[in-house]
Structures are given as C-alpha cells and as structure tokens.
Design an enzyme around this catalytic site. Structure first.
Site, PDB file in Angstrom:
ATOM      1  N   GLY A  53      58.789  31.510  70.465  1.00  0.00           N
ATOM      2  CA  GLY A  53      58.803  32.957  70.388  1.00  0.00           C
ATOM      3  C   GLY A  53      59.821  33.450  69.381  1.00  0.00           C
ATOM      4  N   SER A  54      59.540  34.593  68.775  1.00  0.00           N
ATOM      5  CA  SER A  54      60.496  35.215  67.856  1.00  0.00           C
ATOM      6  C   SER A  54      61.587  35.928  68.651  1.00  0.00           C
ATOM      7  CB  SER A  54      59.771  36.181  66.929  1.00  0.00           C
ATOM      8  OG  SER A  54      58.865  35.478  66.102  1.00  0.00           O
ATOM      9  N   GLY A  55      62.606  36.383  67.933  1.00  0.00           N
ATOM     10  CA  GLY A  55      63.752  37.014  68.575  1.00  0.00           C
ATOM     11  C   GLY A  55      64.965  36.119  68.613  1.00  0.00           C
ATOM     12  N   HIS A  56      64.818  34.884  68.099  1.00  0.00           N
ATOM     13  CA  HIS A  56      65.932  33.922  68.105  1.00  0.00           C
ATOM     14  C   HIS A  56      66.458  33.652  66.694  1.00  0.00           C
ATOM     15  CE1 HIS A  56      64.791  33.396  72.215  1.00  0.00           C
ATOM     16  NE2 HIS A  56      63.632  32.854  71.906  1.00  0.00           N
ATOM     17  N   LYS A 104      61.102  23.358  72.440  1.00  0.00           N
ATOM     18  CA  LYS A 104      62.074  23.750  73.460  1.00  0.00           C
ATOM     19  C   LYS A 104      61.398  23.750  74.826  1.00  0.00           C
ATOM     20  CE  LYS A 104      63.347  27.738  71.754  1.00  0.00           C
ATOM     21  NZ  LYS A 104      62.233  27.793  70.769  1.00  0.00           N
ATOM     22  N   ASP A 109      55.539  27.056  75.660  1.00  0.00           N
ATOM     23  CA  ASP A 109      55.670  26.259  74.444  1.00  0.00           C
ATOM     24  C   ASP A 109      55.085  24.862  74.644  1.00  0.00           C
ATOM     25  OD1 ASP A 109      56.925  28.378  73.253  1.00  0.00           O
ATOM     26  OD2 ASP A 109      58.897  27.443  73.090  1.00  0.00           O
ATOM     27  N   HIS A 218      66.185  34.093  76.772  1.00  0.00           N
ATOM     28  CA  HIS A 218      65.205  35.157  77.005  1.00  0.00           C
ATOM     29  C   HIS A 218      65.703  36.117  78.082  1.00  0.00           C
ATOM     30  CE1 HIS A 218      62.948  31.484  75.786  1.00  0.00           C
ATOM     31  NE2 HIS A 218      62.523  32.321  74.877  1.00  0.00           N
TER      32      HIS A 218
END
Length: 329
Positions: A53-56, A104, A109, A218
């Site tokens: 996921g994006s945001g990292h 991860k 995932d 998250h």
C-alpha cells in the site's frame, strides 16, 4: 484535515506521475499501471520486486534502481496492490534469471503477491519470495497473522539487492533472505496518528500528553499507552525490548536504523539516535552501520521506529555499504 492534494481519489495516480517525472533519470512508470520500474539494467541477473500500500514513502518506489529493487508495485493508500499489478511488475523486471519478491507480512499483501507468483509461473517465469516480519511489538495484529513487516524491510531491499548485483542465483537469494529475516528486528513509538486522505480524520486518538509503543505503520494498535517521556526514556524502553528479543552479547555487530514515521523532524530523530548510541555502546555492541531518516513512513504519523540487524556475516555489512542509484537510499 489539511493536505496538499487535489482529489483524494487521485492521490496515487498523481503521486506516481510526480515520482516518474522528478526522477526520470532513474525510474519510469509502466504504462497503465501502478508500477515504478527502474531504467538501469541488471544485465541478466535476478530481479527484486517489492511493494504494498502507498502512504509509506519513500518505501517502496524510492528504493527502485541499480543495486536495490527492479520494481515497486504501489497499491492505494494502506491497501495491497492487486495481483494483476504485481504481475505487471514481475514481467517487466524478469531478465531471464527469475524474480524474487520481498513481501511485508500483511494478509492482503501475502495473498495478492502469492497469486501474482502463481500467474507468473504459468508464464514460465521463475519466482520465489520472502516475508518480512521484523516488528516485535505484538505477535498478531490487525491485517496480520504473526509479526508485522515494517522499516526493517528497507535493509532487506539493500542487502538482497547487492547480492543480486553480485550475481546470486534465485536459489541463493532465497537462502540469504531466509538467513537475514530472523536477524532483523524493529519497534516503533507513535506520538500522533496518520490521516488517510479519503478518510479525512486520524486513524486513532492520543491525548496531547500521550504516546503509544508498538503502533503499526497503518495505525494498528501497539502494546502500551502512557504519558510522554524524554527521548532517553523512549530509547531505554525500546532497546530493552530489542535486547530481550536478540539476547545479544558484548562484541556483536549490528546495523542500526532510526526511521521517521512521516511527521517527526530530523532534529528529533537525531536526538533519539544519540540516546540510542549511548545505550548500545554501554551494552558493548559494535555499530558499524548507522542510518537516520524517513525510509518507511505512515503518511503524517508523528513518531519513529528503531531497527537493528545482527550482522551475522561480514558480507552483509559490505552489502549495506555497496553503492546504489536510487531516489531514497
């Protein structure tokens, strides 16, 4: 909520276009995909693909390039990329020697990367993988069975990337990865929550004088909330937990990462690093590799994480120091 954005639903698309434009000497966005792919060739060597996921950011697109990842597959914010997107990354990266996936430990995932692996194998692409589970905060958490994968993933990118550059086979990369994963352990602390743009409010609430140890990237729950403490006390808590896990002895060598979660100034990260240094030196550990900065963030979360890698092989240190051409290392 105040963010520099246009439509929350277009954040991923616009971010990827921005990355590809700003660093067009290093990477490209594959057409009609959410894959950031490196422009430099591996010259018929094993390719490494990661993502999530994006945001990292800068994980994972910031680690695409010579010496690290061949491609990063980017999902929506805090959401796993789909199998077809992952398959696109695998097919674009394969140079005939196979593709190794760095995943991860999150249920979505693992499921989607595994499906993509099966699809790639149906097209005669050799694929293997490793699951990173470096977070020692809790055994099971939201979105996971077992420990979560957090900032230690970046060290996996770096060490395996150097080994791939050295010419390791897919089987040898897998063997190295299986040795490496148990030697990496991380722990985080949050001072404030992240705000997902499409949600519009923080993922959890902490009082002005509260912190939470062990929060996930998250916003998953940690293991304890308490009143905020000086940096030295935070370092003591986190190092005690890591010592209990490693059961280290004097003279052992470790790589060290102090990782910002997105909204923690470098000033504070360096203060924390200084406190960590004093405590680890008192423990009699050698620290031949150190790094400080934002490498695996959680959008705008206030806080940081501490990662240690037990350098069980001197070659791992060589791999950490090997030169790369990426956006963020």
């Amino acid at each position: 909520m105040k963010k520099i954005m246009n439509d929350p639903s277009s954040i991923l698309d616009e971010m990827l276009d921005g990355i590809a434009f700003a660093y067009d000497n290093l990477v490209e966005r594959l057409p009609e995909s959410n894959v950031i792919h490196r422009k430099t060739s591996h010259n018929k060597k094993v390719a490494l693909v990661s993502g999530g996921g994006s945001g990292h950011e800068p994980a994972h697109a910031g680690f695409v390039g010579q010496g690290m990842l061949s491609a990063a597959v980017c999902g929506e914010v805090f959401t796993s990329p789909t199998p077809d997107q992952i398959l696109t990354g695998i097919k674009a990266s394969d140079e005939g020697q196979g593709v190794f996936l760095i995943i991860k430990n999150y249920s979505g995932d693992i499921m989607n990367f595994d499906m993509a692996k099966e699809l790639a194998e149906m097209e005669d692409i050799a694929v293997d993988f490793v699951v990173v589970d470096d977070d020692i905060a809790v055994k099971d958490s939201t979105y996971t069975a077992g420990k979560r994968g957090i900032a230690g993933t970046v060290f996996v990118h770096k060490i395996l990337g150097a080994a791939a550059d050295e010419g390791f086979s897919l089987k040898e990369i897998k063997q190295l990865a299986d040795q490496l994963i148990p030697a990496i352990k991380s722990l985080g602390v949050a001072l404030g929550a992240a705000t997902v743009p499409e949600v519009g409010k923080p993922g959890f609430e902490l009082a002005e004088d509260e912190i939470e140890f062990g929060v996930g990237i998250h916003g998953e729950p940690g293991y304890r909330r308490e009143k905020i403490k000086p940096s030295k006390e935070l370092a003591k808590e986190m190092i005690k937990k890591l010592k209990d896990e490693f059961q280290w002895e004097k003279g052992e060598k470790y790589a060290l990462l102090v990782n910002g979660m997105g909204a923690t100034p470098l000033m504070e990260q360096f203060i924390f690093m200084n406190d960590v240094k004093e405590l680890l030196i008192k423990e009699g550990l050698e620290l031949p590799f150190k790094k400080v900065g934002d490498y695996m963030t959680s959008i705008d979360m206030q806080g940081l994480s501490l990662t240690l890698v037990k350098l069980e092989d001197d070659k791992w240190l060589d791999y950490l120091n090997a030169p790369v051409k990426t956006i963020a290392w």
